[in-house]
Motif scaffolding. Structure first.
Motif, PDB file in Angstrom:
ATOM      1  N   VAL A  21      -4.635 -15.241 132.407  1.00 19.32           N
ATOM      2  CA  VAL A  21      -3.548 -15.511 131.457  1.00 19.32           C
ATOM      3  C   VAL A  21      -2.246 -15.792 132.188  1.00 19.32           C
ATOM      4  CG1 VAL A  21      -2.013 -14.375 129.796  1.00 19.32           C
ATOM      5  CG2 VAL A  21      -4.463 -14.379 129.415  1.00 19.32           C
ATOM      6  N   GLN A 116      -7.470 -20.751 130.586  1.00 19.03           N
ATOM      7  CA  GLN A 116      -7.333 -20.078 129.290  1.00 19.03           C
ATOM      8  C   GLN A 116      -8.699 -19.758 128.696  1.00 19.03           C
ATOM      9  OE1 GLN A 116      -4.577 -22.113 126.722  1.00 19.03           O
ATOM     10  NE2 GLN A 116      -5.429 -21.210 124.883  1.00 19.03           N
ATOM     11  N   ALA A 119     -10.026 -16.786 130.436  1.00 21.54           N
ATOM     12  CA  ALA A 119      -9.303 -15.594 129.984  1.00 21.54           C
ATOM     13  C   ALA A 119      -9.897 -15.087 128.680  1.00 21.54           C
ATOM     14  CB  ALA A 119      -7.820 -15.925 129.806  1.00 21.54           C
ATOM     15  N   TYR A 120     -10.151 -15.996 127.747  1.00 25.47           N
ATOM     16  CA  TYR A 120     -10.734 -15.605 126.459  1.00 25.47           C
ATOM     17  C   TYR A 120     -12.152 -15.065 126.627  1.00 25.47           C
ATOM     18  CZ  TYR A 120      -6.889 -18.166 124.171  1.00 25.47           C
ATOM     19  OH  TYR A 120      -5.674 -18.607 123.744  1.00 25.47           O
TER      20      TYR A 120
END
Length: 627
Positions: A21, A116, A119-120
């Motif tokens: 992030v 991203q 990260a998710y």
């Protein structure tokens, strides 16, 4: 040491999330993917350590981090429970999760938001671990809501497409409906037993003499509603096929290893509660069987390769709930494990095909990929044979266990489950034949660029295909390691693997024959006759009903969505406007009084003295009259 390792197990993916992030973009795509993957591998390694320890000692590890809630007699610790069930679940959550992360490094490499995405994914694994490892229902609920949030973020990851945003919102909202039921069930149990801790609940329920079965049944029903939402059972199943909007690794993660298994985990964890409520178990079994059949019929005519697999997941989850409703928790867990192997392989295999065809998902525009993509073909073929229940692959053993239990307990449910299984074999080989056989039906540009996927994509496929092939060895009839391993979890100690006799062999033969018939029908239609499904506007009759999923979405739209939207517009256009006018009216009156009042303050000393004298006289007069 156990506490520190447990924290590493949980927090490693969360650390990966934080790194990606805040620093992922500057680290670059490859490094962000490597960090995300290593974080999950660390969790898998710690899980393996605990699994080997528990398998040796058979003693659960209970860890209390701190006193979380204390109200009168109601007490909740924030803690972890590492026992046979949680560690078994964590093995495939982190193991298959790590393979999906590895796969994603190559699959998502051209996406500008790759950091991203990882990260998710890491956050998803973190919340799923929290759900599984929690020592009580409230810690589980944190993970339960967390995976719902991550599913929303990942399904709508490509948010420039409004349809994908709608699919993400649909998944989030439908899960909130189920989660309300789950919360009510948790509150009822907390009120009845002054605890939501698994171990304490089990002790209280097993040792009690005067249980309130009425309220326990309501609690069990509410918990099952929560499970229906997470694990996509009737009537809360329509979000899962739409979850295909997310990138293919997300589909694999949601459908195979994480979110959709949460409902089965929760019911298995609370088996001692559901055993007290045979009426609720009957409901679970019926809902599971009907869901399995309904989803299988829809899967027969879908043309999007991922949609076929999505309805397959709904159908297989229905079989797992059938086993849960019949009290065969260990059989349901067995099918969860084998399904994780072959369904993850199938989804990642479909992603490999989509990757090679530059985003094409319509099977009508595929065909002839067998030679160009041999590894993808072989791995998907093995997994298709496994999910169809062909001997001796993993799905044969786990699905047959469910059918055997259904035959013993309820013949009607056995017939329904058997029909669903035959349909599964048909639509899975319909997928295989349309995708890999006959002539290529795509564009010339696609034909010229056909190739096998990179190693980072094919390596996870090979590992998963091997597991889908040999995974059934963990629970063979008459010699079930899995049943023995799970024995401490169940209040009923007599759960044992089926011993093979004439009836069992006959039923296994019928199931195998049914699967072969399904495959034969698919072969005759799509290989011998070389049929290609009609274009959407040419689909007629009952096939159109199936293709449009029995119009359930349209019914929900008419019964729930449109009335709620109309009510919202009414409140917006009339009630809210009226209230706003009323509020603003009071404000205007106050402003006008103030405006007129300020005129009195004109700076005239004589006027001020006159007002003072008048006011003083009025006060004196009032005091005099009051006497």
């Amino acid at each position: 040491m156990d506490t520190n390792l447990a924290l590493v197990l949980v927090l490693a993916p969360f650390l990966g999330f934080l790194i990606n992030v805040f620093f992922g973009k500057s680290l670059g795509k490859s490094l962000s993917g490597i960090i995300g993957t290593l974080a999950v591998i660390v969790s898998f390694a710690v899980t393996l350590y605990f699994f080997l320890q528990i398998n040796t000692t058979e003693t659960p590890i209970s860890i209390s981090l701190f006193n979380w809630i204390q109200m009168d007699q109601f007490h909740v610790d924030f803690g972890f429970l590492l026992d046979q069930l949680s560690l078994l679940w964590l093995l495939f959550v982190t193991g298959i999760g790590a393979l999906i992360h590895l796969y994603s490094i190559s699959y998502m490499h051209d996406d500008d938001k790759m950091h991203q995405f990882f990260a998710y994914l890491n956050l998803f694994i973190f919340f799923m671990i929290t759900l599984v490892i929690g020592s009580n229902l409230l810690v589980m609920f944190i993970g339960w809501e967390g995976v719902g949030l991550c599913s929303y973020l990942l399904i709508g990851f490509w948010y420039n497409n409004q349809d994908y945003n709608d699919a993400a919102k649909k998944a989030f909202i439908m899960n909130r409906i189920g989660d309300l039921g789950l919360l009510i069930g948790i509150f009822i149990l907390g009120n009845l037993f002054s605890t939501v801790d698994y171990t304490t609940l089990k002790t209280a329920i097993i040792g009690a003499n005067d249980l309130d079965i009425y309220w326990i049944s309501i609690a069990a029903l509410c918990l099952f509603i929560g499970a229906c939402g997470k694990s996509a059972q009737i009537p809360l199943y329509t979000w899962l096929p739409d979850a295909m909007a997310g990138p293919t690794p997300v589909s694999a993660l949601i459908h195979a290893a994480t979110m959709v298994t949460a409902g089965i985990f929760m019911i298995t964890r609370l088996n001692f509660l559901f055993d007290l409520t045979p009426q609720i178990q009957n409901i679970i079994a019926v809902i599971g069987a009907v869901t399995a059949l309904l989803a299988a019929t829809i899967g027969l005519v879908q043309n999007d390769i991922k949609k076929v697999l999505a309805y397959s997941t709904v159908s297989q989850l229905g079989l797992m709930f059938l086993a849960l409703g019949l009290g065969a928790y260990e059989v349901a867990v067995f099918h969860v494990i084998t399904h994780a192997f072959f369904k993850a392989c199938l989804f990642l295999g479909s992603g490999s095909v989509i990757h090679a065809l530059h985003g094409e998902q319509d099977m009508r525009k595929m065909g002839g990929l067998k030679k160009a993509m041999p590894i993808t073909f072989i791995t998907m073929l093995l997994s298709s044979l496994a999910i169809s229940g062909i001997f001796p692959l993993s799905g044969f053993w786990s699905k047959d266990e469910i059918l055997l239990v259904a035959f013993e307990k309820n013949t009607v449910l056995w017939i329904i489950a058997s029909l669903a299984s035959i349909m599964t074999a048909f639509y899975m080989f319909r997928l295989m034949f349309l995708t890999f056989f006959n002539n290529f039906r795509g564009t010339e540009s696609q034909r010229n660029h056909l190739h096998e996927s990179p190693t980072l994509i094919t390596f996870p496929l090979i590992i998963l295909a091997i597991l889908a092939t040999i995974g059934g060895l963990i629970s063979l009839p008459g010699s079930s390691w899995l049943n023995h391993y799970l024995t401490p979890l169940f209040a009923k100690a007599e759960h044992e693997a089926h011993h093979l006799g004439t009836t069992e062999y006959t039923l296994m033969g019928i199931a195998m024959l049914g699967a072969l018939i399904g495959i034969a029908f698919a072969y005759a239609k799509y290989i011998k006759q070389n049929q290609v499904p009609n274009e959407d506007n040419a689909i007629t009759g009952f096939s159109k009903v199936l293709y449009n999923k029995y119009y359930v979405d349209e019914v929900y739209e008419a019964l729930f969505v449109n009335p709620i939207n109309a009510l919202s517009k009414f409140f917006r256009d009339y009630i809210e406007t009226t209230l706003s006018s009323l509020v603003f009216g009071f404000g205007k009156i106050t402003n006008e009084i103030g405006f007129q009042g300020k005129k009195v303050h004109n700076g005239s000393i004589g006027f001020y003295l006159f007002a003072f004298v008048i006011g003083f006289c009025l006060i004196i007069s009032y005091l005099f009259l009051a006497q």
